[in-house]
Structures are given as C-alpha cells and as structure tokens.
Design a protein around this motif. Structure first.
Motif, PDB file in Angstrom:
ATOM      1  N   UNK A 134      71.312  50.157 -32.340  1.00 43.79           N
ATOM      2  CA  UNK A 134      72.508  49.373 -32.036  1.00 43.79           C
ATOM      3  C   UNK A 134      72.253  47.886 -32.118  1.00 43.79           C
ATOM      4  N   UNK A 135      71.092  47.435 -31.655  1.00 38.24           N
ATOM      5  CA  UNK A 135      70.753  46.008 -31.707  1.00 38.24           C
ATOM      6  C   UNK A 135      70.682  45.532 -33.158  1.00 38.24           C
ATOM      7  N   UNK A 136      70.066  46.340 -34.020  1.00 41.63           N
ATOM      8  CA  UNK A 136      69.948  45.964 -35.432  1.00 41.63           C
ATOM      9  C   UNK A 136      71.320  45.899 -36.095  1.00 41.63           C
ATOM     10  N   UNK A 137      72.173  46.869 -35.798  1.00 41.72           N
ATOM     11  CA  UNK A 137      73.504  46.877 -36.406  1.00 41.72           C
ATOM     12  C   UNK A 137      74.342  45.706 -35.908  1.00 41.72           C
ATOM     13  N   UNK A 138      74.282  45.417 -34.627  1.00 37.42           N
ATOM     14  CA  UNK A 138      75.020  44.268 -34.094  1.00 37.42           C
ATOM     15  C   UNK A 138      74.598  42.982 -34.804  1.00 37.42           C
ATOM     16  N   UNK A 139      73.291  42.825 -34.960  1.00 42.03           N
ATOM     17  CA  UNK A 139      72.788  41.584 -35.545  1.00 42.03           C
ATOM     18  C   UNK A 139      73.305  41.389 -36.972  1.00 42.03           C
ATOM     19  N   UNK A 140      73.159  42.414 -37.798  1.00 42.73           N
ATOM     20  CA  UNK A 140      73.534  42.273 -39.208  1.00 42.73           C
ATOM     21  C   UNK A 140      75.046  42.301 -39.384  1.00 42.73           C
ATOM     22  N   UNK A 141      75.709  43.243 -38.748  1.00 44.88           N
ATOM     23  CA  UNK A 141      77.162  43.366 -38.911  1.00 44.88           C
ATOM     24  C   UNK A 141      77.888  42.106 -38.457  1.00 44.88           C
ATOM     25  N   UNK A 142      77.453  41.508 -37.361  1.00 44.74           N
ATOM     26  CA  UNK A 142      78.151  40.336 -36.835  1.00 44.74           C
ATOM     27  C   UNK A 142      78.047  39.139 -37.766  1.00 44.74           C
ATOM     28  N   UNK A 143      77.016  39.105 -38.598  1.00 46.44           N
ATOM     29  CA  UNK A 143      76.784  37.971 -39.487  1.00 46.44           C
ATOM     30  C   UNK A 143      77.202  38.245 -40.933  1.00 46.44           C
ATOM     31  N   UNK A 144      77.700  39.428 -41.188  1.00 50.87           N
ATOM     32  CA  UNK A 144      78.008  39.809 -42.563  1.00 50.87           C
ATOM     33  C   UNK A 144      79.209  39.048 -43.111  1.00 50.87           C
ATOM     34  N   UNK A 145      79.165  38.756 -44.408  1.00 48.69           N
ATOM     35  CA  UNK A 145      80.294  38.143 -45.098  1.00 48.69           C
ATOM     36  C   UNK A 145      81.125  39.177 -45.852  1.00 48.69           C
ATOM     37  N   UNK A 146      80.730  40.445 -45.787  1.00 47.78           N
ATOM     38  CA  UNK A 146      81.460  41.503 -46.486  1.00 47.78           C
ATOM     39  C   UNK A 146      82.759  41.837 -45.757  1.00 47.78           C
ATOM     40  N   UNK A 147      83.688  42.458 -46.456  1.00 50.09           N
ATOM     41  CA  UNK A 147      84.939  42.904 -45.844  1.00 50.09           C
ATOM     42  C   UNK A 147      84.716  44.094 -44.923  1.00 50.09           C
ATOM     43  N   UNK A 148      83.772  44.954 -45.312  1.00 51.97           N
ATOM     44  CA  UNK A 148      83.475  46.173 -44.557  1.00 51.97           C
ATOM     45  C   UNK A 148      81.973  46.262 -44.370  1.00 51.97           C
ATOM     46  N   UNK A 149      81.541  46.659 -43.184  1.00 48.20           N
ATOM     47  CA  UNK A 149      80.127  46.897 -42.910  1.00 48.20           C
ATOM     48  C   UNK A 149      79.941  48.383 -42.616  1.00 48.20           C
ATOM     49  N   UNK A 150      78.815  48.912 -43.044  1.00 47.12           N
ATOM     50  CA  UNK A 150      78.548  50.338 -42.889  1.00 47.12           C
ATOM     51  C   UNK A 150      77.082  50.527 -42.557  1.00 47.12           C
ATOM     52  N   UNK A 151      76.739  51.748 -42.158  1.00 42.30           N
ATOM     53  CA  UNK A 151      75.316  52.062 -42.028  1.00 42.30           C
ATOM     54  C   UNK A 151      75.090  53.526 -42.347  1.00 42.30           C
ATOM     55  N   UNK A 152      73.868  53.821 -42.736  1.00 50.25           N
ATOM     56  CA  UNK A 152      73.446  55.204 -42.933  1.00 50.25           C
ATOM     57  C   UNK A 152      71.982  55.320 -42.570  1.00 50.25           C
ATOM     58  N   UNK A 153      71.569  56.536 -42.231  1.00 47.89           N
ATOM     59  CA  UNK A 153      70.178  56.774 -41.857  1.00 47.89           C
ATOM     60  C   UNK A 153      69.277  56.695 -43.079  1.00 47.89           C
ATOM     61  N   UNK A 154      68.039  56.262 -42.871  1.00 46.45           N
ATOM     62  CA  UNK A 154      67.112  56.058 -43.975  1.00 46.45           C
ATOM     63  C   UNK A 154      66.741  57.360 -44.671  1.00 46.45           C
ATOM     64  N   UNK A 155      66.849  58.490 -43.986  1.00 43.48           N
ATOM     65  CA  UNK A 155      66.500  59.755 -44.624  1.00 43.48           C
ATOM     66  C   UNK A 155      67.561  60.233 -45.608  1.00 43.48           C
ATOM     67  N   UNK A 156      68.715  59.549 -45.633  1.00 43.75           N
ATOM     68  CA  UNK A 156      69.822  59.916 -46.528  1.00 43.75           C
ATOM     69  C   UNK A 156      70.203  61.389 -46.354  1.00 43.75           C
ATOM     70  N   UNK A 157      70.197  61.845 -45.096  1.00 46.89           N
ATOM     71  CA  UNK A 157      70.590  63.227 -44.818  1.00 46.89           C
ATOM     72  C   UNK A 157      72.033  63.501 -45.229  1.00 46.89           C
ATOM     73  N   UNK A 158      72.870  62.473 -45.157  1.00 46.44           N
ATOM     74  CA  UNK A 158      74.272  62.629 -45.534  1.00 46.44           C
ATOM     75  C   UNK A 158      74.428  62.410 -47.029  1.00 46.44           C
ATOM     76  N   UNK A 159      75.150  63.310 -47.686  1.00 39.84           N
ATOM     77  CA  UNK A 159      75.364  63.202 -49.121  1.00 39.84           C
ATOM     78  C   UNK A 159      76.063  61.904 -49.499  1.00 39.84           C
TER      79      UNK A 159
END
Length: 303
Positions: free
Chosen positions: A84-109
């Motif tokens: 959560x700390x990592x996502x808050x840091x990056x998402x709050x500073x993003x210039x993109x219209x949408x912010x997303x995240x996914x796990x590094x193992x890419x378990x989700x297709x």
C-alpha cells in the motif's frame, strides 16, 4: 504522459505499478513479458513503474537495469516495506489519467488488462478490479487459498456491507484524480490497503467496475496468510468504527464522462514523455520515506 494525436486531441494514458519486495529472481522475465504484451496490443500510452519497497536482495539493481533497455519502464525504490505504501507513493505522483497495479508473478491473465482500464479511461467508472470470484472467472488454485479468499470476502459483505466480489486480487485500477482524493483517507500501508480503498469508494458512491479474470496461483507466493488475516480483521474493525462515526465521506472530483477516448497508435504508444513533460525516457528514482508517513519529494537518479 501528455501526448496529442494529429487532430490535437489529448491521448489517454495509464501507469501500471508492479510492487516488489525481494523479487530479483523473477523481475526481468515478468516485466519483459508485460512490456512486450503492452507494446504489441495495448492501444493507449503507458508506463510501467517497478516499485521496490525495501528489498534486501538484488531487486533494485534488476529494476534499474530494466530501465536501461525497456523504453516504458521506470523504477522507484522506497526504504520502507508495504504494498500500500508503494502504491500510494507512485499513484499520488502519477501524471497518467489512470493508475493500475498488478502482482509481479503475473498470475492474472494480461488479456484482462484492457477490459480493466477501458471503463476508467472513458469516464464511465471510477475504479476497476479483477475478480477471481466472478462466476465467469477461470481460476486455478488450491482449496485452502480458495476457502480463505471466499471467507474473507464473505466477512466483508457481512461486516462492512461490501458489494464488490474480490478485495484482494492483485489486479486493480483507479482514475488518478479519484485516487488523489481518496489517498489522504487511506490509513493502511500494507495488504488491507486494497480493501480500504474499495470500501471508501463504495461509501462515497463511486462506480466500481469488475472484470472476471483468468488466474493461476503462484506456488512461490510468500504471503504470510495468518499475519495477513489478522491485519485484515483489525482493518475491518477500524473501518467499521469509521463507518459508524461517519468518517468515510470524501470530497471527490466529478466523473470524467467525456464519452470520447482517443487511443494511441502503435507508433505513438512507443514514445512516452517523462514525468516532467520532456522527451521519451525511462528512469529510476530512489526515496526514503519514514515508515508510516507520506513520502517526501523523490530524489531522481538516472538508471
């Protein structure tokens, strides 16, 4: 990430954050696969940010190495742990219209990623979550993980009147301006971050889009199930108290319902300006926020 097409219409953009902790052994393969997939099939501008939260192995070195040859990869290092700390840091500073995240193992297709973010880019929805519990999801995992997941989401429905189906799937997105409004009200910096974000969204009548996903359990997962379950129960209790005392109301921006989204061409998607609005580049930055506190402005360092 502010590009316009030949007609002068600003193209929409997405920043995908991959939070990691001691993942040097899989990072190169996973980020390489994700980058190749998005370059080949994703019709919007994108950036991939590897958010290394307090790794003690070679994760940071691997992340900065990726920024040297993958044009849309950026890396950030935080000295304190917590997804959560990592996502808050990056998402709050993003210039993109949408912010997303996914796990590094890419378990989700990855085929579920465009359906995840498209309703947010169009302005139709505010948040989007991948759901392993949707009746149309295709999930491969053991009975123990399945039971824990379903039990946790049942507790959320009973205790917090949650209507979303899968709080902990590592496949989520949110409109950036919506997240900036919600972020100061999210207290958790670890695994309960997802649930707190979703509960706050529901309590403020935001529209949550759910996508059935294909998901395969990662046998290398190092999540401490017992510790995470205890933290989640404590978080639920805290959220119940906030709901009862009316401390979940947030001033939110209007939904960006323009009804018109311009996708980048394949050529445009491979040219991305950096955070300062300059030319295309990849980079890495390292920051050391104190545990539990908002991070100070990052000190950029070229990879």
């Amino acid at each position: 990430m502010n590009e316009t097409n030949a007609g002068g219409v600003r193209q929409r953009s997405v920043e995908i954050v991959v939070p990691v902790h001691n993942e040097a052994h899989v990072l190169g393969d996973s980020i390489g696969r994700l980058h190749a997939y998005l370059e080949a099939s994703f019709p919007f501008l994108f950036r991939i940010t590897v958010a290394d939260n307090a790794s003690t192995d070679a994760t940071w070195q691997a992340a900065t190495g990726l920024t040297a040859y993958l044009p849309h990869v950026h890396a950030v290092h935080l000295e304190a742990k917590g997804r959560g700390r990592a996502l808050k840091y990056v998402w709050s500073r993003s210039e993109a219209d949408v912010v997303a995240y996914m796990d590094v193992d890419l378990s989700t297709g990855l085929d579920g990623f465009l359906p995840l973010v498209a309703p947010l880019l169009s302005g139709h929805s505010d948040l989007a979550i991948g759901s392993r519990l949707h009746r149309q999801a295709a999930v491969v995992r053991g009975p123990k993980r399945e039971f824990i997941s379903r039990s946790y989401n049942l507790l959320l429905k009973l205790g917090l009147a949650a209507r979303f189906s899968d709080a902990q799937c590592g496949f989520k997105a949110v409109r950036t301006e919506v997240f900036r409004a919600l972020a100061p009200h999210i207290e958790d910096n670890t695994w309960f971050f997802d649930t707190e974000l979703l509960v706050l969204a529901e309590r403020n009548r935001l529209r949550i889009h759910e996508v059935p996903v294909d998901w395969v359990d990662d046998p290398d997962s190092r999540v401490d199930i017992v510790a995470t379950a205890v933290d989640d129960l404590l978080g639920m209790g805290r959220m119940q108290r906030r709901i009862l005392t009316g401390r979940t109301r947030v001033a939110l921006p209007p939904r960006a319902g323009t009804g018109h989204v311009t996708a980048a061409t394949h050529g445009a998607a491979s040219v991305e300006p950096g955070p300062g609005g300059g030319g295309a580049r990849a980079g890495a930055e390292r920051t050391s926020p104190p545990a539990g506190a908002a991070a100070p402005p990052a000190r950029a360092r070229a990879a």
